[in-house]
Design a protein around this motif. Structure first.
Motif, PDB file in Angstrom:
ATOM      1  N   LYS A 131      21.326 -37.455  23.122  1.00  8.64           N
ATOM      2  CA  LYS A 131      21.332 -38.835  22.610  1.00  8.64           C
ATOM      3  C   LYS A 131      22.309 -38.963  21.446  1.00  8.64           C
ATOM      4  O   LYS A 131      23.107 -39.903  21.385  1.00  8.64           O
ATOM      5  CB  LYS A 131      19.924 -39.230  22.164  1.00  8.64           C
ATOM      6  CG  LYS A 131      19.840 -40.566  21.463  1.00  8.64           C
ATOM      7  CD  LYS A 131      18.443 -40.797  20.899  1.00  8.64           C
ATOM      8  CE  LYS A 131      18.523 -41.733  19.726  1.00  8.64           C
ATOM      9  NZ  LYS A 131      17.298 -41.808  18.970  1.00  8.64           N
ATOM     10  N   PHE A 132      22.259 -38.003  20.512  1.00  3.38           N
ATOM     11  CA  PHE A 132      23.161 -38.040  19.365  1.00  3.38           C
ATOM     12  C   PHE A 132      24.612 -37.824  19.792  1.00  3.38           C
ATOM     13  O   PHE A 132      25.528 -38.435  19.244  1.00  3.38           O
ATOM     14  CB  PHE A 132      22.742 -37.041  18.289  1.00  3.38           C
ATOM     15  CG  PHE A 132      21.491 -37.450  17.565  1.00  3.38           C
ATOM     16  CD1 PHE A 132      21.426 -38.654  16.879  1.00  3.38           C
ATOM     17  CD2 PHE A 132      20.364 -36.640  17.579  1.00  3.38           C
ATOM     18  CE1 PHE A 132      20.274 -39.051  16.216  1.00  3.38           C
ATOM     19  CE2 PHE A 132      19.205 -37.028  16.918  1.00  3.38           C
ATOM     20  CZ  PHE A 132      19.165 -38.235  16.237  1.00  3.38           C
ATOM     21  N   LYS A 133      24.816 -36.984  20.806  1.00  2.00           N
ATOM     22  CA  LYS A 133      26.172 -36.778  21.320  1.00  2.00           C
ATOM     23  C   LYS A 133      26.714 -38.087  21.891  1.00  2.00           C
ATOM     24  O   LYS A 133      27.871 -38.449  21.640  1.00  2.00           O
ATOM     25  CB  LYS A 133      26.179 -35.680  22.381  1.00  2.00           C
ATOM     26  CG  LYS A 133      27.566 -35.356  22.891  1.00  2.00           C
ATOM     27  CD  LYS A 133      27.535 -34.180  23.841  1.00  2.00           C
ATOM     28  CE  LYS A 133      28.944 -33.768  24.217  1.00  2.00           C
ATOM     29  NZ  LYS A 133      28.937 -32.541  25.025  1.00  2.00           N
TER      30      LYS A 133
ATOM     31  N   LEU B 262      15.594 -30.382  17.059  1.00  2.00           N
ATOM     32  CA  LEU B 262      16.090 -31.345  18.030  1.00  2.00           C
ATOM     33  C   LEU B 262      15.922 -30.787  19.441  1.00  2.00           C
ATOM     34  O   LEU B 262      16.301 -29.654  19.713  1.00  2.00           O
ATOM     35  CB  LEU B 262      17.567 -31.665  17.795  1.00  2.00           C
ATOM     36  CG  LEU B 262      17.935 -32.357  16.496  1.00  2.00           C
ATOM     37  CD1 LEU B 262      19.451 -32.530  16.402  1.00  2.00           C
ATOM     38  CD2 LEU B 262      17.246 -33.705  16.377  1.00  2.00           C
ATOM     39  N   THR B 263      15.378 -31.617  20.308  1.00  2.89           N
ATOM     40  CA  THR B 263      15.270 -31.228  21.709  1.00  2.89           C
ATOM     41  C   THR B 263      16.624 -31.432  22.371  1.00  2.89           C
ATOM     42  O   THR B 263      17.481 -32.143  21.845  1.00  2.89           O
ATOM     43  CB  THR B 263      14.215 -32.082  22.433  1.00  2.89           C
ATOM     44  OG1 THR B 263      14.684 -33.437  22.479  1.00  2.89           O
ATOM     45  CG2 THR B 263      12.854 -32.008  21.745  1.00  2.89           C
ATOM     46  N   PRO B 264      16.836 -30.838  23.551  1.00  7.48           N
ATOM     47  CA  PRO B 264      18.103 -31.080  24.262  1.00  7.48           C
ATOM     48  C   PRO B 264      18.334 -32.578  24.536  1.00  7.48           C
ATOM     49  O   PRO B 264      19.466 -33.051  24.441  1.00  7.48           O
ATOM     50  CB  PRO B 264      17.940 -30.285  25.554  1.00  7.48           C
ATOM     51  CG  PRO B 264      17.004 -29.182  25.186  1.00  7.48           C
ATOM     52  CD  PRO B 264      16.044 -29.792  24.197  1.00  7.48           C
ATOM     53  N   ASP B 265      17.268 -33.313  24.847  1.00  4.92           N
ATOM     54  CA  ASP B 265      17.414 -34.757  25.078  1.00  4.92           C
ATOM     55  C   ASP B 265      17.866 -35.476  23.809  1.00  4.92           C
ATOM     56  O   ASP B 265      18.712 -36.372  23.868  1.00  4.92           O
ATOM     57  CB  ASP B 265      16.104 -35.370  25.578  1.00  4.92           C
ATOM     58  CG  ASP B 265      15.805 -35.013  27.025  1.00  4.92           C
ATOM     59  OD1 ASP B 265      16.749 -34.594  27.735  1.00  4.92           O
ATOM     60  OD2 ASP B 265      14.639 -35.160  27.438  1.00  4.92           O
ATOM     61  N   GLN B 266      17.292 -35.094  22.665  1.00  2.19           N
ATOM     62  CA  GLN B 266      17.700 -35.717  21.397  1.00  2.19           C
ATOM     63  C   GLN B 266      19.149 -35.377  21.066  1.00  2.19           C
ATOM     64  O   GLN B 266      19.913 -36.233  20.625  1.00  2.19           O
ATOM     65  CB  GLN B 266      16.779 -35.264  20.262  1.00  2.19           C
ATOM     66  CG  GLN B 266      15.388 -35.838  20.354  1.00  2.19           C
ATOM     67  CD  GLN B 266      14.427 -35.192  19.373  1.00  2.19           C
ATOM     68  OE1 GLN B 266      14.523 -34.000  19.069  1.00  2.19           O
ATOM     69  NE2 GLN B 266      13.491 -35.982  18.878  1.00  2.19           N
TER      70      GLN B 266
ATOM     71  N   ARG C 191      23.803 -20.780  16.720  1.00  5.07           N
ATOM     72  CA  ARG C 191      22.371 -20.874  17.012  1.00  5.07           C
ATOM     73  C   ARG C 191      22.244 -21.128  18.504  1.00  5.07           C
ATOM     74  O   ARG C 191      23.094 -21.780  19.093  1.00  5.07           O
ATOM     75  CB  ARG C 191      21.728 -22.035  16.263  1.00  5.07           C
ATOM     76  CG  ARG C 191      21.696 -21.851  14.778  1.00  5.07           C
ATOM     77  CD  ARG C 191      20.858 -22.986  14.172  1.00  5.07           C
ATOM     78  NE  ARG C 191      20.981 -22.986  12.746  1.00  5.07           N
ATOM     79  CZ  ARG C 191      20.288 -22.198  11.935  1.00  5.07           C
ATOM     80  NH1 ARG C 191      19.441 -21.344  12.397  1.00  5.07           N
ATOM     81  NH2 ARG C 191      20.467 -22.263  10.634  1.00  5.07           N
ATOM     82  N   THR C 192      21.152 -20.670  19.088  1.00  2.53           N
ATOM     83  CA  THR C 192      20.963 -20.939  20.500  1.00  2.53           C
ATOM     84  C   THR C 192      20.446 -22.354  20.720  1.00  2.53           C
ATOM     85  O   THR C 192      20.753 -22.964  21.714  1.00  2.53           O
ATOM     86  CB  THR C 192      19.969 -19.931  21.119  1.00  2.53           C
ATOM     87  OG1 THR C 192      18.758 -19.973  20.366  1.00  2.53           O
ATOM     88  CG2 THR C 192      20.552 -18.540  21.087  1.00  2.53           C
TER      89      THR C 192
ATOM     90  N   TYR D 262      24.291 -28.428  14.914  1.00  3.74           N
ATOM     91  CA  TYR D 262      24.140 -29.861  14.667  1.00  3.74           C
ATOM     92  C   TYR D 262      22.713 -30.156  14.213  1.00  3.74           C
ATOM     93  O   TYR D 262      21.755 -29.613  14.741  1.00  3.74           O
ATOM     94  CB  TYR D 262      24.450 -30.663  15.938  1.00  3.74           C
ATOM     95  CG  TYR D 262      24.300 -32.149  15.742  1.00  3.74           C
ATOM     96  CD1 TYR D 262      25.281 -32.883  15.096  1.00  3.74           C
ATOM     97  CD2 TYR D 262      23.169 -32.809  16.175  1.00  3.74           C
ATOM     98  CE1 TYR D 262      25.147 -34.241  14.893  1.00  3.74           C
ATOM     99  CE2 TYR D 262      23.023 -34.174  15.984  1.00  3.74           C
ATOM    100  CZ  TYR D 262      24.016 -34.887  15.343  1.00  3.74           C
ATOM    101  OH  TYR D 262      23.871 -36.229  15.136  1.00  3.74           O
ATOM    102  N   GLY D 263      22.594 -31.026  13.232  1.00  4.86           N
ATOM    103  CA  GLY D 263      21.273 -31.412  12.738  1.00  4.86           C
ATOM    104  C   GLY D 263      20.719 -30.465  11.696  1.00  4.86           C
ATOM    105  O   GLY D 263      19.587 -30.613  11.255  1.00  4.86           O
TER     106      GLY D 263
END
Length: 163
Positions: free
Chosen positions: A24-26, A17-21, A11-12, A101-102
């Motif tokens: 955060k999870f990373k 999830l936003t890039p910031d989210q 997926r692109t 992810y997610g």
């Protein structure tokens, strides 16, 4: 709720999830990974240290030997559990790289952010995780392998809850 095949491999951007989210999870995953590695290394070191010192403490009592055996088995079980979580964390980091992810591997929908905050390595939404524990989640195979190949890998599906 019936959970069907999983989502496509690439997926692109992670759905919902936003890039910031995602970042955060990373960060949460990497912190947990370091913590677990520290725990595993400490437990293994303590077990080896204890084994070396026990060799010099002769004579010993049978009850002491039973206690030592119990402690060793308990430590081995804890280390095994921690290593399984490390594998799940590494898989979650790979899913981030793949853009998956997610996304629930059971029904391809988004995994709620609250669940990811509680268990950042979660593969499934709560509903599909329950079905996975019962062996009822069907995941799409990436290479069209036969059902016989699937049956040898069923045991890992139950370990994704992470404790």
């Amino acid at each position: 709720m019936k959970c069907g095949p999983s989502m496509p491999k690439k997926r692109t951007r992670v759905r919902g999830l936003t890039p910031d989210q995602t970042n955060k999870f990373k960060a949460l995953l990497l912190v947990k990974r370091r913590e677990i590695l520290g725990n595993v290394n400490f437990m293994e070191g303590e077990t080896l240290r204890k084994a070396k010192t026990d060799l010099s403490s002769m004579p010993f009592h049978m009850a002491d030997m039973g206690t030592d055996t119990y402690e060793l088995e308990n430590t081995v079980g804890l280390v095994d559990s921690e290593r399984k979580i490390l594998i799940e964390i590494d898989d979650a980091l790979s899913r981030m790289e793949d853009g998956a992810y997610g996304v629930c591997q059971g029904h391809s929908g988004p995994i709620p952010k609250a669940r990811l905050e509680a268990i950042p390595w979660a593969r499934y939404c709560v509903a599909c995780a329950g079905l996975s524990e019962k062996g009822l989640v069907v995941e799409e195979e990436s290479s069209g392998e036969s059902d016989d190949a699937d049956s040898s890998d069923d045991s890992g599906a139950e370990d994704d809850m992470g404790g």
